[in-house]
Scaffold this active site. Structure first.
Site, PDB file in Angstrom:
ATOM      1  N   LYS A  27      23.470 -17.520  14.494  1.00 53.38           N
ATOM      2  CA  LYS A  27      24.683 -18.077  13.587  1.00 53.38           C
ATOM      3  C   LYS A  27      25.293 -19.094  14.243  1.00 53.38           C
ATOM      4  CE  LYS A  27      28.577 -18.112  11.153  1.00 53.38           C
ATOM      5  NZ  LYS A  27      29.193 -19.344  11.839  1.00 53.38           N
ATOM      6  N   GLU A  57      30.967 -13.773  25.523  1.00 53.22           N
ATOM      7  CA  GLU A  57      31.504 -14.900  26.547  1.00 53.22           C
ATOM      8  C   GLU A  57      32.778 -15.530  25.898  1.00 53.22           C
ATOM      9  OE1 GLU A  57      30.204 -15.563  29.353  1.00 53.22           O
ATOM     10  OE2 GLU A  57      28.259 -14.927  29.237  1.00 53.22           O
ATOM     11  N   CYS A 101      35.373 -23.970  27.714  1.00 52.80           N
ATOM     12  CA  CYS A 101      35.963 -22.548  28.100  1.00 52.80           C
ATOM     13  C   CYS A 101      36.396 -22.402  29.477  1.00 52.80           C
ATOM     14  CB  CYS A 101      34.767 -21.474  27.635  1.00 52.80           C
ATOM     15  SG  CYS A 101      33.352 -21.724  28.295  1.00 52.80           S
ATOM     16  N   GLU A 138      45.227 -19.850  25.745  1.00 49.12           N
ATOM     17  CA  GLU A 138      44.199 -20.903  25.519  1.00 49.12           C
ATOM     18  C   GLU A 138      44.671 -22.026  24.762  1.00 49.12           C
ATOM     19  OE1 GLU A 138      40.444 -20.001  24.061  1.00 49.12           O
ATOM     20  OE2 GLU A 138      39.370 -20.950  25.952  1.00 49.12           O
TER      21      GLU A 138
HETATM   22  P1  NAD Z   1      35.487 -18.498  16.946  1.00 55.93           P
HETATM   23  O1  NAD Z   1      35.911 -17.260  17.591  1.00 55.93           O
HETATM   24  O2  NAD Z   1      36.587 -18.948  16.029  1.00 55.93           O
HETATM   25  O3  NAD Z   1      33.951 -18.744  16.359  1.00 55.93           O
HETATM   26  C1  NAD Z   1      33.033 -18.475  17.171  1.00 55.93           C
HETATM   27  C2  NAD Z   1      31.791 -18.198  16.286  1.00 55.93           C
HETATM   28  O4  NAD Z   1      32.089 -16.984  15.686  1.00 55.93           O
HETATM   29  C3  NAD Z   1      31.634 -19.294  15.006  1.00 55.93           C
HETATM   30  O5  NAD Z   1      30.159 -19.338  14.633  1.00 55.93           O
HETATM   31  C4  NAD Z   1      32.207 -18.521  13.909  1.00 55.93           C
HETATM   32  O6  NAD Z   1      31.643 -18.789  12.530  1.00 55.93           O
HETATM   33  C5  NAD Z   1      31.804 -16.931  14.032  1.00 55.93           C
HETATM   34  N1  NAD Z   1      32.810 -16.154  13.543  1.00 55.93           N
HETATM   35  C6  NAD Z   1      34.191 -16.091  13.118  1.00 55.93           C
HETATM   36  N2  NAD Z   1      34.369 -14.993  12.496  1.00 55.93           N
HETATM   37  C7  NAD Z   1      33.555 -13.997  12.731  1.00 55.93           C
HETATM   38  C8  NAD Z   1      33.332 -12.586  12.224  1.00 55.93           C
HETATM   39  N3  NAD Z   1      34.175 -11.919  11.827  1.00 55.93           N
HETATM   40  N4  NAD Z   1      31.975 -12.186  12.598  1.00 55.93           N
HETATM   41  C9  NAD Z   1      31.177 -12.879  13.236  1.00 55.93           C
HETATM   42  N5  NAD Z   1      31.091 -14.052  13.538  1.00 55.93           N
HETATM   43  C10 NAD Z   1      32.499 -14.865  13.135  1.00 55.93           C
HETATM   44  O7  NAD Z   1      35.491 -19.653  18.418  1.00 55.93           O
HETATM   45  P2  NAD Z   1      35.307 -21.184  18.311  1.00 55.93           P
HETATM   46  O8  NAD Z   1      36.747 -21.553  17.876  1.00 55.93           O
HETATM   47  O9  NAD Z   1      34.339 -21.604  17.581  1.00 55.93           O
HETATM   48  O10 NAD Z   1      35.087 -21.497  20.000  1.00 55.93           O
HETATM   49  C11 NAD Z   1      36.276 -21.640  20.646  1.00 55.93           C
HETATM   50  C12 NAD Z   1      36.347 -20.686  21.598  1.00 55.93           C
HETATM   51  O11 NAD Z   1      35.072 -20.261  22.140  1.00 55.93           O
HETATM   52  C13 NAD Z   1      37.337 -20.605  22.702  1.00 55.93           C
HETATM   53  O12 NAD Z   1      37.996 -19.575  22.931  1.00 55.93           O
HETATM   54  C14 NAD Z   1      36.360 -20.762  23.834  1.00 55.93           C
HETATM   55  O13 NAD Z   1      36.791 -20.532  25.077  1.00 55.93           O
HETATM   56  C15 NAD Z   1      35.316 -20.067  23.680  1.00 55.93           C
HETATM   57  N6  NAD Z   1      34.195 -20.502  24.430  1.00 55.93           N
HETATM   58  C16 NAD Z   1      33.836 -19.635  25.528  1.00 55.93           C
HETATM   59  C17 NAD Z   1      32.593 -19.808  26.168  1.00 55.93           C
HETATM   60  C18 NAD Z   1      32.114 -18.944  27.394  1.00 55.93           C
HETATM   61  O14 NAD Z   1      30.893 -18.982  27.885  1.00 55.93           O
HETATM   62  N7  NAD Z   1      33.028 -18.033  27.839  1.00 55.93           N
HETATM   63  C19 NAD Z   1      31.861 -21.168  25.978  1.00 55.93           C
HETATM   64  C20 NAD Z   1      32.387 -21.834  24.949  1.00 55.93           C
HETATM   65  C21 NAD Z   1      33.492 -21.544  24.227  1.00 55.93           C
END
Ligand code: NAD
Length: 487
Positions: free
Chosen positions: A181, A256, A289, A384
């Protein structure tokens, strides 16, 4: 070409889900908007619980045959997927840049080749995956990695295909089937990956892709009783929601998450190197991240460090990410831009000083920003931002440096710039972080564990750690002369 196909910079992309080896449209769509100019790229199938359930069912149906496929055959298909990625590097790069605004040159030369490498790496690791047998009072112990079942893999928008490949490749190698997804702000390369996997001969239903808003499709995926693993990369609030949903079936999770990583600069460091590392934190417009967004600099060199930093950061070229000369591109979405600016304006209102930046640019761009005069317990130091915003604090000695570095709820990464190997060893041992870089940044070998401490995550990915997660690890103990009748 189907009515559901859009052309993105000359590349055909199917906007429907990929379920059980077929394209499936939803009744509704959502707009996919390019951060480069705010234009709508296309209307994407907007999944609901119905498509989520269908995708998990397809993954469940395909699981027994894929799990029974020999390791050699699984590895062969993964290499064929890598070949397909390599053939389409230019197409994947331009589609990803159009979709999420990250630099075309880095997609072309770094990210997409790395995606292919990720598939090759896990294919090769699978063939070497073993644990030496050992004996207990004459009994032999044999460790094996059994495929676990259908996995739900959920990815964010900042590095869509790269992060998807970190999950898809080990899951498929392990013999699992997958429902991927992608994020709603950058769904396109996941659809291209489905095409590439099908062309590579991956059987129908082994990889499924469903699109849509997390709030609408997420729970149906993460609470599904047939799902055996959930791997998520994204934000902390979403991770908590997923953990609650997965709790119904105690589905194992890999998380992650975000970070607020420190970059420590000691007075004995090569200052030009340290400044270079600090300016690198603006890569991908700060939407990384791992970014070391908290610069912690020893007092005695802080003034000189800041002078050199401002000089170097001011030379960064901000603009169209398709332009070879651009260093900093746009931020992903107007909402993200508002969030970034909100953090900065609240920090300034609380007494922070913008040494550079501190404001929006034209369109969806935010000026690379450095804030000083920030308190350790302030929002800008603790939360963040996920944009091109760094803070600078000073420290008097090693103890204070470590206290500030460890003084948030996160623990994803840390970078240490020092010319003293003993100090590097001492400080590294005290830092709370999944990855520590000494005098370097962003070097990532897939043999190494990757993940976060504290709120930055649960579990580790990479090498054996990925197989440990995606498999049911089993120990078989056989009696001495196990096949004879002991009666
Ligand atoms: P997000 O949590 O808003 O969304 C991530 C994913 O989760 C998307 O595909 C979204 O559609 C899905 N999602 C949202 N609500 C959901 C639910 N209730 N159930 C299941 N899936 C759901 O994050 P974002 O804004 O897309 O990404 C940025 C974040 O990701 C930042 O906090 C960043 O630090 C983190 N990040 C972490 C790493 C790592 O390896 N640690 C790498 C890249 C990004």
């Amino acid at each position: 070409m189907s009515a559901h196909t859009i052309t993105v910079a000359g590349v055909a992309v199917d906007t429907r889900h990929w379920i059980g080896g077929e394209r499936v449209a939803s009744a509704q769509t959502f707009p996919d908007v390019s951060p480069i100019d705010g234009s709508t790229i296309g209307e994407i199938s907007r999944g609901t619980a119905m498509e989520a359930t269908a995708a998990v069912a397809a993954a469940k149906a395909a699981f027994p045959a894929w799990a029974a496929t020999s390791r050699a055959e699984r590895a062969r298909v993964l290499h064929a997927i890598a070949d397909g990625v390599e053939k389409r590097i230019e197409e994947l790069a331009i589609v990803e840049t159009t979709d999420n605004g990250a630099l075309l040159r880095s997609h072309r030369r770094g990210v997409m080749p790395r995606v292919a490498h990720n598939f090759r790496f896990f294919a090769d690791w699978l063939l070497k995956l073993e644990h030496e047998d050992f004996e207990t009072r004459g009994h032999s112990n044999h460790v094996s990695w059994d495929p676990a079942g259908p996995c739900v893999l959920i990815t964010p928008w900042n590095a869509p295909l790269m992060l998807a490949s970190w999950k898809v490749a080990p899951a498929l190698a392990a013999g699992d089937t997958v429902v991927l997804k992608p994020a709603e702000w950058s769904p396109l390369t996941a659809s291209l990956l489905a095409d590439i996997a099908a062309e590579a001969g991956l059987p129908a239903g082994v990889l499924n892709v469903v699109q849509g808003y997390g709030s609408e499709i997420g729970d149906a995926l993460t609470s599904h009783p047939d799902v055996r693993r959930i791997s998520f990369t994204g934000s902390v609030p979403t991770a908590k929601r997923i953990a609650e949903s997965a709790a119904a079936n105690l589905t194992p999770l890999s998380l992650e998450l975000g970070g607020k990583s420190p970059l420590l600069v000691f007075a004995d460091a090569d200052l030009d190197l340290a400044v270079g590392l600090a300016v690198e934190q603006y890569d991908n417009a700060g939407q990384v991240c791992l970014a070391g967004t908290r610069l912690l600099v020893e007092e005695s060199v802080a003034e000189e460090f800041t002078r050199r930093f401002v000089e170097k950061a001011s030379a960064l070229k901000q603009g169209d990410p398709r332009d070879e000369a651009t260093d900093v591109g746009p931020n992903i979405h107007p909402r993200q831009l508002e969030k970034i600016d909100g953090f900065v304006q609240r920090a300034v209102a609380a007494g922070a000083r913008a040494v550079i930046g501190g404001h929006r640019g034209d369109g969806q761009y935010y000026a690379p920003t450095l804030l000083t005069d920030v308190a350790q317990d302030s929002e800008i130091v603790q939360e963040e931002v996920f944009g091109p915003v760094l803070t600078l604090q000073t420290f008097a000695d090693e103890d204070e440096a470590v206290r500030l570095a460890n003084g948030t709820r996160f623990g994803l990464a840390a970078t240490v710039a020092t010319g003293d190997p003993e100090r590097a060893e001492r400080v590294t041992a005290r830092l709370v972080a999944g990855t520590v870089w000494v005098n370097c940044f962003f070097v990532r070998d897939l043999r190494a564990p990757f993940g976060g401490s504290r709120l930055s995550g649960v579990g580790r990915e990479g090498g054996t750690w990925s197989f440990d997660f995606y498999c049911d690890v089993k120990n078989t103990v056989t009696a001495p002369n196990g096949w004879t009748n002991h009666g």
